[in-house]
Enzyme design. Structure first.
Site, PDB file in Angstrom:
ATOM      1  N   ARG A  24       0.810  -1.245   0.000  1.00 53.55           N
ATOM      2  CA  ARG A  24       0.000   0.000   0.000  1.00 53.55           C
ATOM      3  C   ARG A  24       0.832   1.279   0.000  1.00 53.55           C
ATOM      4  O   ARG A  24       0.332   2.333   0.414  1.00 53.55           O
ATOM      5  CB  ARG A  24      -0.943   0.034   1.221  1.00 53.55           C
ATOM      6  CG  ARG A  24      -1.718  -1.239   1.501  1.00 53.55           C
ATOM      7  CD  ARG A  24      -2.651  -1.589   0.385  1.00 53.55           C
ATOM      8  NE  ARG A  24      -3.552  -2.680   0.754  1.00 53.55           N
ATOM      9  CZ  ARG A  24      -4.223  -3.402  -0.128  1.00 53.55           C
ATOM     10  NH1 ARG A  24      -4.091  -3.155  -1.424  1.00 53.55           N
ATOM     11  NH2 ARG A  24      -5.029  -4.359   0.258  1.00 53.55           N
ATOM     12  N   ASP A  26      -2.688  -6.768 -10.840  1.00 49.33           N
ATOM     13  CA  ASP A  26      -3.417  -7.352  -9.704  1.00 49.33           C
ATOM     14  C   ASP A  26      -4.209  -6.324  -8.902  1.00 49.33           C
ATOM     15  O   ASP A  26      -3.815  -5.180  -8.749  1.00 49.33           O
ATOM     16  CB  ASP A  26      -2.473  -8.095  -8.751  1.00 49.33           C
ATOM     17  CG  ASP A  26      -3.257  -8.815  -7.658  1.00 49.33           C
ATOM     18  OD1 ASP A  26      -4.191  -9.550  -7.984  1.00 49.33           O
ATOM     19  OD2 ASP A  26      -2.952  -8.612  -6.463  1.00 49.33           O
ATOM     20  N   ASN A  36     -10.693 -12.046  -2.776  1.00 52.35           N
ATOM     21  CA  ASN A  36     -10.860 -12.371  -4.205  1.00 52.35           C
ATOM     22  C   ASN A  36      -9.629 -13.099  -4.730  1.00 52.35           C
ATOM     23  O   ASN A  36      -8.536 -12.578  -4.550  1.00 52.35           O
ATOM     24  CB  ASN A  36     -11.048 -11.099  -5.032  1.00 52.35           C
ATOM     25  CG  ASN A  36     -12.388 -10.448  -4.780  1.00 52.35           C
ATOM     26  OD1 ASN A  36     -13.291 -11.059  -4.221  1.00 52.35           O
ATOM     27  ND2 ASN A  36     -12.505  -9.187  -5.166  1.00 52.35           N
ATOM     28  N   ASP A  42      -0.632 -13.177  -0.702  1.00 45.86           N
ATOM     29  CA  ASP A  42      -1.562 -12.111  -1.085  1.00 45.86           C
ATOM     30  C   ASP A  42      -1.900 -11.247   0.136  1.00 45.86           C
ATOM     31  O   ASP A  42      -3.059 -10.878   0.344  1.00 45.86           O
ATOM     32  CB  ASP A  42      -2.831 -12.698  -1.725  1.00 45.86           C
ATOM     33  CG  ASP A  42      -3.663 -11.643  -2.453  1.00 45.86           C
ATOM     34  OD1 ASP A  42      -3.211 -10.480  -2.546  1.00 45.86           O
ATOM     35  OD2 ASP A  42      -4.770 -11.978  -2.922  1.00 45.86           O
ATOM     36  N   PRO A  65     -12.028  -6.536  -0.393  1.00 48.81           N
ATOM     37  CA  PRO A  65     -11.573  -7.924  -0.312  1.00 48.81           C
ATOM     38  C   PRO A  65     -10.095  -8.015   0.092  1.00 48.81           C
ATOM     39  O   PRO A  65      -9.318  -7.136  -0.245  1.00 48.81           O
ATOM     40  CB  PRO A  65     -11.766  -8.427  -1.745  1.00 48.81           C
ATOM     41  CG  PRO A  65     -11.615  -7.201  -2.585  1.00 48.81           C
ATOM     42  CD  PRO A  65     -12.087  -6.035  -1.761  1.00 48.81           C
TER      43      PRO A  65
HETATM   44 ZN   LIG Z   1      -5.551 -10.647  -6.925  1.00 48.19          ZN
HETATM   45 ZN   LIG Z   2      -3.351  -9.470  -4.588  1.00 52.41          ZN
END
Ligand SMILES: [Zn+2]
Ligand SMILES: [Zn+2]
Length: 427
Positions: free
Chosen positions: A65, A153, A278, A305, A322
């Site tokens: 982020r 992504d 997700n 992730d 998500p």
């Molecule tokens: Zn993703």
């Molecule tokens: Zn991701």
């Protein structure tokens, strides 16, 4: 030159096909010797008796982020989280603000990570300008700035022509094209399409949204010779499609998120929006198929992730963002699969370190002499709870928040320097 001697640990290094009780001598930033009973009077001793010692983990998929949404996480908090979870190299996704679609942002990430010296944070560049899926970004310029892969992504790349062009470039550049494979004309909802979404009356996203894009991308990879890396696989048919294309020689690799290996859609009933991710958590039969693909080698690696969000973004299921944080929980979740004899300890280290390093083509995932001294030391039996006191993330969005976990990193060494040490562990 600083010398460290890791003594008496149970060493697991899939890159050298090595497993057993060994000592490891580190000189400067390199491993210099791996052998039984090393004697080196000038070295600082790290007593690893009773612990497992492995090459530092490599995570191909994190969201730090930074720049843009540093209230959720930043490169420093993310790096601390990574090394506390045993990861010494991570690839951060380009859905920052501004996105990593221009060299300056990639250089910012690399220089901040270099200054901190905690974890090796490598940027993935966006495939398209602004991650909008309309025009290719300057992939060569991003590569020169240090990007190690390309992906949009956060969003899938829906445009087949751009995907084909990106894969063609990939074969020239030698870098993987990663895709979040979910057709967004089908995958609009909040959770998996099934009983839970029906009972709760919540919007849903079906597995075929994933299968369709996996099939398209594998086809394009086979045709172009480009390296496709499928991100966070969750559907059994996608697994079969990847197996089919691998058998035909396509350069396809894929990752799975530990959460998809241990949770099902039912987790939403107890954890609410903390279990929203997700692609979504799916059914027990889907989870079982992923475990089978992990065992037979169709799935190449594990990636967390790690997707931090603030609590105000994790309200009602339907609107919540998500994603889950995952860097500190990956090891205990994977150790659970070792304990259940789904995979061996060596498989686990391979999936979390050696294989992801190979997918990127970087020098990591090994503790053979002369390799960079990235090492994780962990206690597979130690019980602990992920909470305010133990978490290094700025966010707490995981179904495992305040839950008891088994298996903990006690020490992480990055390029010959101790970058994480558990409170009770002496160095
Ligand atoms: Zn993703
Ligand atoms: Zn991701």
């Amino acid at each position: 030159m600083l010398k460290l001697l890791i003594k008496g640990g149970y060493v697991v290094d899939p890159s050298a096909d090595l497993e057993g009780k060994y000592d490891i001598l580190i000189e400067g930033d390199k491993v210099s010797k791996v052998a039984k009973d090393i004697f080196e009077p000038e070295a600082k001793i790290i007593d690893a008796e009773g612990y497992i010692v492995a090459p530092g983990f490599v995570d191909l998929h994190v969201h730090f982020r930074d720049p843009g949404q540093t209230y959720k996480e930043d490169i420093e908090s993310g790096s601390r989280c990574a090394v506390a979870g045993g990861f010494t190299t991570v690839v951060c996704m380009p859905n920052t603000n501004p996105p990593v679609d221009r060299p300056q942002v990639a250089r910012y990430i690399l220089s901040k990570s270099d200054c901190l010296g905690i974890c090796n944070v490598l940027p993935a560049g966006a495939i398209t300008e602004g991650r909008k899926g309309e025009k290719l970004a300057d992939l060569w310029a991003l590569k020169r700035a240090g990007c190690v892969a390309f992906t949009d992504d956060g969003s899938p790349l829906m445009n087949s022509n751009l995907m084909r062009m990106a894969l063609e470039l990939s074969s020239q550049m030698g870098l993987p094209i990663m895709n979040h494979c979910e057709d967004d004309t089908l995958a609009k909802g909040a959770i998996n399409e099934g009983e839970v979404s029906a009972v709760l009356g919540i919007s849903s996203r079906p597995p075929e949204a994933e299968d369709i894009l996996v099939a398209r991308d594998c086809t394009l990879s086979l045709q172009t010779g480009g390296h496709l890396h499928v991100q966070h696989l969750s559907s059994p048919l996608s697994v079969d499609i990847i197996r089919f294309f691998k058998d035909r020689g396509a350069k396809v690799t894929c990752e799975v998120n530990p959460y998809h290996l241990v949770f099902t859609e039912k987790e939403v009933l107890s954890s609410g929006s903390y279990a929203k991710v997700n692609p979504p958590l799916r059914k027990e039969k889907d989870r079982k198929a992923l475990l089978e693909a992990l065992r037979d080698g169709t799935i190449d690696c594990v990636a967390t992730d790690h997707a931090p969000h603030a609590d105000f973004e994790k309200g009602l299921l339907e609107e919540a963002m998500p994603g889950m944080i995952g860097l500190q929980t990956a090891l205990p979740l994977m150790l659970k699969l070792v304990e259940e004899e789904v995979i061996t300890l060596k498989d686990m280290v391979c999936l979390m370190s050696t294989k992801p390093a190979r997918i990127l083509g970087i020098e990591a995932g090994s503790i053979k002499p002369s390799s960079t001294a990235d090492v994780v030391i962990f206690d597979p039996k130690k019980e602990w709870t992920l909470c305010e006191e133990t978490s290094f993330s700025k966010s707490k969005n995981t179904p495992l928040w305040n839950k008891k976990l088994k298996g903990k990193v006690v020490c992480t060494i990055r390029a010959g320097r101790v970058v994480f040490r558990d409170g009770s562990f002496q160095v």
